[in-house]
Design an enzyme around this catalytic site. Structure first.
Site, PDB file in Angstrom:
ATOM      1  N   GLU A 102       0.843  -1.205   0.000  1.00  0.00           N
ATOM      2  CA  GLU A 102       0.000   0.000   0.000  1.00  0.00           C
ATOM      3  C   GLU A 102       0.873   1.248   0.000  1.00  0.00           C
ATOM      4  OE1 GLU A 102      -2.516   1.487  -0.819  1.00  0.00           O
ATOM      5  OE2 GLU A 102      -4.103   1.194   0.676  1.00  0.00           O
ATOM      6  N   ASP A 103       0.335   2.335  -0.551  1.00  0.00           N
ATOM      7  CA  ASP A 103       1.095   3.593  -0.554  1.00  0.00           C
ATOM      8  C   ASP A 103       1.109   4.234   0.824  1.00  0.00           C
ATOM      9  OD1 ASP A 103      -1.627   4.131  -0.628  1.00  0.00           O
ATOM     10  OD2 ASP A 103      -1.532   5.566  -2.279  1.00  0.00           O
ATOM     11  N   ASP A 106      -3.814   5.745   6.433  1.00  0.00           N
ATOM     12  CA  ASP A 106      -4.297   6.953   7.101  1.00  0.00           C
ATOM     13  C   ASP A 106      -5.188   6.519   8.271  1.00  0.00           C
ATOM     14  OD1 ASP A 106      -6.459   9.311   7.158  1.00  0.00           O
ATOM     15  OD2 ASP A 106      -4.652  10.121   6.222  1.00  0.00           O
ATOM     16  N   PHE A 155      -1.534  16.227   4.647  1.00  0.00           N
ATOM     17  CA  PHE A 155      -1.861  15.708   3.318  1.00  0.00           C
ATOM     18  C   PHE A 155      -0.633  15.797   2.411  1.00  0.00           C
ATOM     19  CE2 PHE A 155      -3.540  15.614  -0.970  1.00  0.00           C
ATOM     20  CZ  PHE A 155      -4.363  14.498  -0.877  1.00  0.00           C
TER      21      PHE A 155
HETATM   22  P1  IMP Z   1      -7.402   5.065   4.915  1.00  0.00           P
HETATM   23  O1  IMP Z   1      -8.490   4.100   4.587  1.00  0.00           O
HETATM   24  O2  IMP Z   1      -7.947   6.261   5.675  1.00  0.00           O
HETATM   25  O3  IMP Z   1      -6.244   4.437   5.646  1.00  0.00           O
HETATM   26  O4  IMP Z   1      -6.924   5.709   3.565  1.00  0.00           O
HETATM   27  C1  IMP Z   1      -5.977   5.146   2.774  1.00  0.00           C
HETATM   28  C2  IMP Z   1      -6.035   5.693   1.366  1.00  0.00           C
HETATM   29  O5  IMP Z   1      -6.345   7.092   1.327  1.00  0.00           O
HETATM   30  C3  IMP Z   1      -4.667   5.557   0.743  1.00  0.00           C
HETATM   31  O6  IMP Z   1      -4.559   4.332   0.053  1.00  0.00           O
HETATM   32  C4  IMP Z   1      -4.587   6.745  -0.162  1.00  0.00           C
HETATM   33  O7  IMP Z   1      -5.083   6.415  -1.437  1.00  0.00           O
HETATM   34  C5  IMP Z   1      -5.475   7.784   0.472  1.00  0.00           C
HETATM   35  N1  IMP Z   1      -4.701   8.767   1.275  1.00  0.00           N
HETATM   36  C6  IMP Z   1      -4.570   8.834   2.616  1.00  0.00           C
HETATM   37  N2  IMP Z   1      -3.801   9.860   2.996  1.00  0.00           N
HETATM   38  C7  IMP Z   1      -3.403  10.466   1.847  1.00  0.00           C
HETATM   39  C8  IMP Z   1      -2.564  11.619   1.573  1.00  0.00           C
HETATM   40  O8  IMP Z   1      -2.005  12.305   2.443  1.00  0.00           O
HETATM   41  N3  IMP Z   1      -2.398  11.914   0.244  1.00  0.00           N
HETATM   42  C9  IMP Z   1      -2.967  11.210  -0.763  1.00  0.00           C
HETATM   43  N4  IMP Z   1      -3.758  10.136  -0.547  1.00  0.00           N
HETATM   44  C10 IMP Z   1      -3.976   9.773   0.746  1.00  0.00           C
HETATM   45 MG    MG Z   2      -4.273   3.830  -1.902  1.00  0.00          MG
END
Ligand code: IMP
Ligand code: MG
Length: 178
Positions: A102-103, A106, A155
């Site tokens: 995963e990238d 969050d 972000f």
């Molecule tokens: P989560 O479900 O809240 O953990 O979100 C994860 C997904 O949100 C990641 O796979 C990203 O695609 C996107 N994401 C979360 N934070 C960022 C950020 O700072 N920049 C760009 N995309 C983000």
């Molecule tokens: Mg992603």
């Protein structure tokens, strides 16, 4: 300080490429040690992880397979709201050592859902490898076996990560400034 304009927002470099690459090599070495003889199946999550996956995998010399997956989000007809379906899961993962690539993590909700979905197919193991983690943003507990860097709850864009679809194609990672 190097700055970047993406649509209506301004960003400044927060993680230079060289710093990130060093951590990617460290994580690649950890995975290489842990997965000796296990023929892991890497499952990078599109779109954000395409650059990270390309760099990570080229540092891992053991036999392995790679199969990209994607989360499709759409509004359900039920009151439950958003439905997130894992697509591209064409490979049989039964008995396999799966590593989700995963990238960024969050809230952790995406990863929790992904683990849940893959677990139902009885893999031998599931490990999460995330390039970045925002520890202060986590809303659910996610087991993160491999992580290159922890970052503040800001972000960011670049190195595969986007703002509204743009900004993925940079070598460094940038943080929103205005
Ligand atoms: P989560 O479900 O809240 O953990 O979100 C994860 C997904 O949100 C990641 O796979 C990203 O695609 C996107 N994401 C979360 N934070 C960022 C950020 O700072 N920049 C760009 N995309 C983000
Ligand atoms: Mg992603």
């Amino acid at each position: 300080m190097k700055e970047l304009q993406v649509k209506d927002k301004r960003f400044a470099v927060s993680i230079p490429e060289a710093e990130l690459q060093k951590e990617i090599r460290r994580v690649a070495d950890e995975i290489t040690k842990d997965m000796q003889g296990k023929e892991p199946l890497f499952m990078p999550v599109l779109n954000g992880s395409f650059i990270f996956a390309a760099d990570l995998l080229r540092e891992i010399p053991i036999p392995c397979e790679v199969s990209f997956i994607k989360l499709a989000s759409y509004q359900g007809t039920q009151s439950t709201g958003e439905i997130r379906e894992v697509i591209g899961l064409t490979q049989d993962i039964t008995g396999r050592h799966v590593i989700i690539v995963e990238d960024i993590i969050d809230s952790g909700l995406t990863m929790a859902h992904m683990i849940d979905t893959l677990q139902r197919q009885n893999p031998a193991s599931i490990s999460v490898c995330s390039m970045l983690v925002k520890p202060d943003a986590l809303k659910v507990k996610v087991p993160i076996a491999y992580c290159c860097m922890e970052i503040p709850n800001d972000f960011i864009v670049g190195f595969g990560l986007d703002y509204d679809g743009f900004g993925r194609n940079t070598r460094d990672i940038y943080t929103l400034i205005s």
